[in-house]
Scaffold this motif. Structure first.
Motif, PDB file in Angstrom:
ATOM      1  N   THR B  73       7.611   7.958  -2.957  1.00 15.60           N
ATOM      2  CA  THR B  73       7.688   6.621  -2.361  1.00 15.60           C
ATOM      3  C   THR B  73       8.813   6.528  -1.335  1.00 15.60           C
ATOM      4  OG1 THR B  73       9.102   5.966  -4.203  1.00 15.60           O
ATOM      5  CG2 THR B  73       6.768   5.474  -4.400  1.00 15.60           C
ATOM      6  N   PRO B  74       8.587   5.800  -0.259  1.00 17.97           N
ATOM      7  CA  PRO B  74       9.658   5.613   0.721  1.00 17.97           C
ATOM      8  C   PRO B  74      10.778   4.738   0.144  1.00 17.97           C
ATOM      9  CG  PRO B  74       7.554   4.674   1.491  1.00 17.97           C
ATOM     10  CD  PRO B  74       7.353   5.094   0.085  1.00 17.97           C
ATOM     11  N   THR B  75      11.983   4.896   0.676  1.00 16.94           N
ATOM     12  CA  THR B  75      13.083   4.022   0.262  1.00 16.94           C
ATOM     13  C   THR B  75      13.563   3.185   1.441  1.00 16.94           C
ATOM     14  OG1 THR B  75      14.709   5.762   0.687  1.00 16.94           O
ATOM     15  CG2 THR B  75      13.847   5.597  -1.553  1.00 16.94           C
ATOM     16  N   THR B  76      12.693   3.081   2.434  1.00 15.07           N
ATOM     17  CA  THR B  76      12.994   2.253   3.602  1.00 15.07           C
ATOM     18  C   THR B  76      12.784   0.782   3.235  1.00 15.07           C
ATOM     19  OG1 THR B  76      10.752   2.866   4.219  1.00 15.07           O
ATOM     20  CG2 THR B  76      12.511   3.919   5.427  1.00 15.07           C
ATOM     21  N   PRO B  77      13.389  -0.125   4.000  1.00 16.49           N
ATOM     22  CA  PRO B  77      13.327  -1.543   3.621  1.00 16.49           C
ATOM     23  C   PRO B  77      11.912  -2.127   3.665  1.00 16.49           C
ATOM     24  CG  PRO B  77      14.919  -1.170   5.393  1.00 16.49           C
ATOM     25  CD  PRO B  77      14.186   0.111   5.193  1.00 16.49           C
ATOM     26  N   LYS B  78      11.738  -3.228   2.952  1.00 21.98           N
ATOM     27  CA  LYS B  78      10.469  -3.956   2.992  1.00 21.98           C
ATOM     28  C   LYS B  78      10.261  -4.526   4.394  1.00 21.98           C
ATOM     29  CE  LYS B  78      10.456  -5.227  -1.855  1.00 21.98           C
ATOM     30  NZ  LYS B  78      10.549  -6.208  -2.917  1.00 21.98           N
ATOM     31  N   ASN B  79       8.998  -4.634   4.806  1.00 23.12           N
ATOM     32  CA  ASN B  79       8.714  -5.242   6.112  1.00 23.12           C
ATOM     33  C   ASN B  79       8.655  -6.762   5.982  1.00 23.12           C
ATOM     34  OD1 ASN B  79       6.222  -5.866   5.047  1.00 23.12           O
ATOM     35  ND2 ASN B  79       5.136  -4.228   6.114  1.00 23.12           N
ATOM     36  N   SER B  80       8.254  -7.422   7.070  1.00 21.69           N
ATOM     37  CA  SER B  80       8.284  -8.889   7.066  1.00 21.69           C
ATOM     38  C   SER B  80       7.304  -9.483   6.056  1.00 21.69           C
ATOM     39  CB  SER B  80       7.976  -9.407   8.470  1.00 21.69           C
ATOM     40  OG  SER B  80       6.729  -8.865   8.891  1.00 21.69           O
ATOM     41  N   LEU B  81       6.333  -8.685   5.617  1.00 18.92           N
ATOM     42  CA  LEU B  81       5.387  -9.164   4.612  1.00 18.92           C
ATOM     43  C   LEU B  81       5.880  -8.883   3.188  1.00 18.92           C
ATOM     44  CD1 LEU B  81       2.152  -7.771   6.318  1.00 18.92           C
ATOM     45  CD2 LEU B  81       2.980 -10.135   6.389  1.00 18.92           C
ATOM     46  N   GLY B  82       7.074  -8.309   3.094  1.00 18.31           N
ATOM     47  CA  GLY B  82       7.617  -8.007   1.772  1.00 18.31           C
ATOM     48  C   GLY B  82       7.044  -6.733   1.181  1.00 18.31           C
ATOM     49  N   ILE B  83       6.467  -5.896   2.044  1.00 13.50           N
ATOM     50  CA  ILE B  83       5.845  -4.653   1.583  1.00 13.50           C
ATOM     51  C   ILE B  83       6.656  -3.459   2.073  1.00 13.50           C
ATOM     52  CG2 ILE B  83       3.784  -3.178   1.877  1.00 13.50           C
ATOM     53  CD1 ILE B  83       2.209  -5.870   2.112  1.00 13.50           C
ATOM     54  N   ILE B  84       6.760  -2.431   1.239  1.00 19.77           N
ATOM     55  CA  ILE B  84       7.400  -1.196   1.683  1.00 19.77           C
ATOM     56  C   ILE B  84       6.306  -0.321   2.289  1.00 19.77           C
ATOM     57  CG2 ILE B  84       8.676   0.856   0.966  1.00 19.77           C
ATOM     58  CD1 ILE B  84       9.761  -0.839  -1.396  1.00 19.77           C
ATOM     59  N   PRO B  85       6.310  -0.132   3.619  1.00 24.07           N
ATOM     60  CA  PRO B  85       5.202   0.610   4.226  1.00 24.07           C
ATOM     61  C   PRO B  85       5.274   2.104   3.895  1.00 24.07           C
ATOM     62  CG  PRO B  85       6.689  -0.339   5.905  1.00 24.07           C
ATOM     63  CD  PRO B  85       7.338  -0.527   4.589  1.00 24.07           C
ATOM     64  N   VAL B  86       4.123   2.684   3.543  1.00 21.64           N
ATOM     65  CA  VAL B  86       4.056   4.123   3.281  1.00 21.64           C
ATOM     66  C   VAL B  86       3.400   4.774   4.491  1.00 21.64           C
ATOM     67  CG1 VAL B  86       3.279   5.904   1.677  1.00 21.64           C
ATOM     68  CG2 VAL B  86       3.760   3.602   0.837  1.00 21.64           C
ATOM     69  N   THR B  87       4.204   5.455   5.294  1.00 22.31           N
ATOM     70  CA  THR B  87       3.668   5.989   6.549  1.00 22.31           C
ATOM     71  C   THR B  87       3.072   7.383   6.372  1.00 22.31           C
ATOM     72  OG1 THR B  87       5.900   6.688   7.042  1.00 22.31           O
ATOM     73  CG2 THR B  87       5.163   4.655   8.080  1.00 22.31           C
ATOM     74  N   ASP B  88       3.498   8.103   5.333  1.00 21.95           N
ATOM     75  CA  ASP B  88       2.957   9.440   5.073  1.00 21.95           C
ATOM     76  C   ASP B  88       1.582   9.285   4.415  1.00 21.95           C
ATOM     77  OD1 ASP B  88       2.232  11.804   3.750  1.00 21.95           O
ATOM     78  OD2 ASP B  88       4.314  12.391   3.420  1.00 21.95           O
ATOM     79  N   SER B  89       0.528   9.754   5.104  1.00 24.14           N
ATOM     80  CA  SER B  89      -0.816   9.471   4.601  1.00 24.14           C
ATOM     81  C   SER B  89      -1.109  10.178   3.282  1.00 24.14           C
ATOM     82  CB  SER B  89      -1.860   9.848   5.652  1.00 24.14           C
ATOM     83  OG  SER B  89      -1.767  11.226   5.919  1.00 24.14           O
ATOM     84  N   MET B  90      -0.536  11.371   3.106  1.00 23.46           N
ATOM     85  CA  MET B  90      -0.783  12.065   1.828  1.00 23.46           C
ATOM     86  C   MET B  90      -0.108  11.328   0.678  1.00 23.46           C
ATOM     87  SD  MET B  90      -0.690  16.144   2.413  1.00 23.46           S
ATOM     88  CE  MET B  90      -1.383  16.585   0.817  1.00 23.46           C
ATOM     89  N   ALA B  91       1.125  10.882   0.914  1.00 25.62           N
ATOM     90  CA  ALA B  91       1.829  10.122  -0.126  1.00 25.62           C
ATOM     91  C   ALA B  91       1.061   8.840  -0.426  1.00 25.62           C
ATOM     92  CB  ALA B  91       3.257   9.813   0.313  1.00 25.62           C
ATOM     93  N   ALA B  92       0.598   8.182   0.638  1.00 25.75           N
ATOM     94  CA  ALA B  92      -0.142   6.922   0.450  1.00 25.75           C
ATOM     95  C   ALA B  92      -1.393   7.165  -0.394  1.00 25.75           C
ATOM     96  CB  ALA B  92      -0.520   6.328   1.803  1.00 25.75           C
ATOM     97  N   ALA B  93      -2.087   8.272  -0.115  1.00 18.39           N
ATOM     98  CA  ALA B  93      -3.300   8.584  -0.872  1.00 18.39           C
ATOM     99  C   ALA B  93      -2.956   8.853  -2.339  1.00 18.39           C
ATOM    100  CB  ALA B  93      -4.000   9.795  -0.259  1.00 18.39           C
TER     101      ALA B  93
END
Ligand code: SF4
Lengths: 203, 479
Positions: B73-93
């Motif tokens: 999981t990313p440890t980058t901040p939440k976006n404006s929707l309060g979601i932590i975006p997962v940009t790595d597609s394999m991790a997201a899957a």
């Protein structure tokens, strides 16, 4: 699962102590959800340059060690992370057995569940096998699970330990889970006599 | 229940082991051990669920199973929707597979960004899921952490994850026991982390193979639960699958009031049972080692496994002085990778990154100590310092205490909860050749990023090094 009984194979010497599972398969390859294709990534950081080309001096890249199926590591092979991707990667890279003087507990367990044989030999035999493999890449050994022996080119057969249950499952190609599934009654009895210590779901 | 029917005095381990035997070991089969709590994360579970599906099996006890997301999981901040975006597609899957598996099999999940998510070995204890006398497993070698509560807790592989999901049982050969006694008291700026690094430096990374450790002695008793967790966490780094500490008042106080802890009359009953767990007088261990806490100094590793550690003021050992050839080769290889010279000091060695986090040292007391040390000071300009809380709950608590501000004002990054640079699966990683002082547990080659070089140390040593920009003895900087 395919039964594991007896096979002969050439040796790949990697006499480094404490080879950890992060070397066998680096964590960045663990974002998969199946077991396939991990052989490519086996020992990735030792095997490839930054640009992805193979490092010519790494043992598994040398032409004379292509097709080897028995890896000899240093003492305490497989320490560190519990990732079962380590035996999956080794098997994907073509290995059927690993020889060492001792194995980390979790790696040994994981290997036995997948049919990768962790073969423990004494230090003397270990040294001998490493020099044989280094001197002559055509050196073959015979690994026999039935008799629990590894036979050296000079005909000497050395015993290795395997627990009776893993041996039975591997020889017959049966998954260990089947045995546990057959214990349903005993498990129920245990549960009846031992109330849950925690409950994560409330219904 | 202090001893068994034959009046034979028993160790803590033996009591927990025997309490969980569904079927004892025979010459033909290993023991069958019942598992009280199964923790699951996204990286080591997908193939186990696949096996269940293929064989048309259910999860036997979803009510004794808990899942979280932490490794990829990313440890980058939440976006404006309060979601932590997962940009790595394999991790997201992989995270999506975890969600689907939990939904399909009825397993509760602390999803990314939700209030209880965090590193699996941080959330178990903080939720009160981890309790004395339990058997706890997870497809993760640092499950040994939970042994701090007097539980028998150890890491398993993915095949075994499937076994536990399907049957709530595990096949196990009985391990040997080792008493690890730490007498005396710790000196100032010497921490639990230094104790465990000293133990591993003494026994080596394979020294505990085949054993379960029981940590005991005055110095262990004096530790907080967080300190005990730090020690048990790294049992696996000494080769032991599990490490345990007998439960006592410190344990009970920690567990009391946690969400999943027993309440009311049940609590009293539970505590009465837990009081019977400590090792009986006269019980024997297969092996014993003793350390003197008074003699310990802050520790640091210089090599590429956690056993290659030394007191912070020592000199990097010389491979030529080793008689064992294989050890000499190993040390040579390690020093080449680390870019270090035999005989050099580590104190004064420039560092690029300081990482405070991981299931070893990311709990609230770790962050408090780190913050106290850095307050009013600045991270050196050559250093990137990351502070990664172990869980969302730790993060909230730290923010409520203003620790996040202290770190940010000092110039450190304050991140979302997760494993982060401990394992470098999520993009938080060292660049090739960079040096890090890290509070995590593994300094293996490439562990924190391909080509990265890790010095393992306590949070205090990490912070002192961040401030000076070079490896620093925290005793020179106490406040
Ligand atoms: S913090 Fe590191 S050691 Fe702990 S569970 Fe995560 S990856 Fe494993």
């Amino acid at each position: 699962m395919e039964p594991v009984r007896k096979f002969s194979g050439r040796l790949a010497p990697l006499p480094i102590n404490d080879i950890d599972t992060d070397q066998i398969i680096p964590a960045r390859y663990l974002k998969v959800t199946d077991k396939n294709g991990l052989g490519q990534a086996c020992f990735s950081d030792w095997r490839y340059n930054a640009d992805g080309s193979p490092k010519a001096d790494f043992i598994l890249n040398k032409p004379e060690y292509q097709g080897t199926s028995v890896l000899i590591g240093g003492h305490n092979f497989g320490c560190g992370s519990s990732r079962e991707h380590a035996p999956w990667a080794l098997m994907g890279a073509g290995f059927k057995a690993v020889i060492s003087t001792y194995f980390a507990d979790i790696f040994r367990n994981n290997s036995l569940k997948n049919g990768l044989l962790p073969v423990v030999v004494d230090e003397e035999t270990h040294r001998q096998l490493i020099s044989l493999a280094e001197e002559d890449p055509t050196t073959e050994v015979v690994v026999d699970l039935e008799s629990q022996t590894v036979t050296l080119p000079d005909g000497r057969a050395v015993n290795f330990p395997v627990d009776a249950f893993s041996r039975y499952c591997l020889l017959n190609g049966v998954d260990q889970l089947g045995f546990l599934m057959g214990l349903d009654e005993q498990i129920e009895k245990y549960e009846a006599g031992n109330p849950a210590r925690v409950q994560t779901v409330f219904s | 229940m202090t001893s068994n029917e034959n009046g034979h005095p028993r160790t803590l381990f033996e009591k927990v082991w025997e309490n969980h035997l569904v079927k004892p070991q025979t010459p033909d089969t290993p023991a069958v051990l019942y598992i009280d709590l199964h923790l699951v994360h996204e990286v080591t579970s997908p193939q186990a669920f696949t096996q269940l599906r293929e064989q048309n099996l259910k999860v036997r006890r979803p009510d004794r199973t808990m899942a979280t997301m932490d490794h990829s999981t990313p440890t980058t901040p939440k976006n404006s929707l309060g979601i932590i975006p997962v940009t790595d597609s394999m991790a997201a899957a992989q995270l999506d597979v975890m969600r689907k598996n939990c939904a399909d099999f009825g397993i509760p999940l602390y999803d990314l960004g939700t209030e209880n998510q965090g590193i699996v070995h941080v959330i178990g204890p903080e939720q009160g899921l981890t309790q004395p006398g339990m058997t706890i497993v997870c497809g993760d070698s640092h499950t040994s952490t939970h042994g701090a509560f007097g539980a028998l807790a150890f890491g398993i592989g993915t095949s075994e994850v499937a076994h536990v999901l399907a049957t709530q049982c595990l096949l196990q050969s009985r391990p040997k026991t080792m008493a690890v006694r730490v007498d005396g008291r710790l000196n100032q700026a010497v921490t639990a982390k230094d104790i465990i690094l000293a133990i591993i430096a003494q026994i080596g990374v394979g020294g505990g193979t085949g054993y379960v450790f029981e940590y005991m002695g005055e110095a262990i008793r004096a530790l907080s639960m967080e300190g005990r967790m730090t020690i048990c966490n790294m049992s696996i780094e000494g080769g032991a699958r599990a490490g345990m500490v007998a439960p006592d008042e410190t344990t009970f106080q920690y567990v009391a009031g946690k969400p999943y802890a027993p309440k009311g009359a049940e609590w009293d009953r539970a505590v009465a049972g837990w009081r019977k767990l400590p090792t009986d007088d006269g019980a024997t261990f297969d092996h014993e080692i003793v350390l003197d806490a008074d003699k310990l100094t802050p520790m640091i590793t210089y090599g590429t496994n956690p056993g290659m550690g030394m007191p912070i003021n020592s000199y990097v050992p010389d491979p030529d002085k080793l008689s064992d050839v294989s050890q000499k080769v190993a040390l040579d290889k390690a020093l080449t990778y680390m870019g270090l010279q035999p005989g050099q000091k580590l104190v004064g060695q420039p560092v690029d990154v300081v990482f405070v986090g991981s299931c070893t040292n990311s709990r609230i007391t770790d962050l408090r100590e780190a913050a106290r040390f850095i307050e009013g000071r600045k991270v050196a300009s050559n250093v990137r310092m990351m502070v990664v809380p172990g869980s969302q709950q730790v993060k909230r608590q730290a923010e409520a205490e203003g620790l996040d501000k202290v770190f940010k004002e000092a110039g450190a990054e304050w991140r979302e909860a997760g494993c982060s640079m401990c394992i470098a699966m999520n993009g938080d990683q060292l660049q090739p050749g960079q040096y890090a002082v890290s509070t995590s547990n593994r300094n293996f080659e490439g562990r924190q990023g391909k080509g990265g070089r890790t010095f393992l140390a306590s949070p205090l040593t990490a912070v002192a090094s961040a401030i000076n920009g070079v490896v620093t003895d925290p005793r020179e900087m106490t406040n």
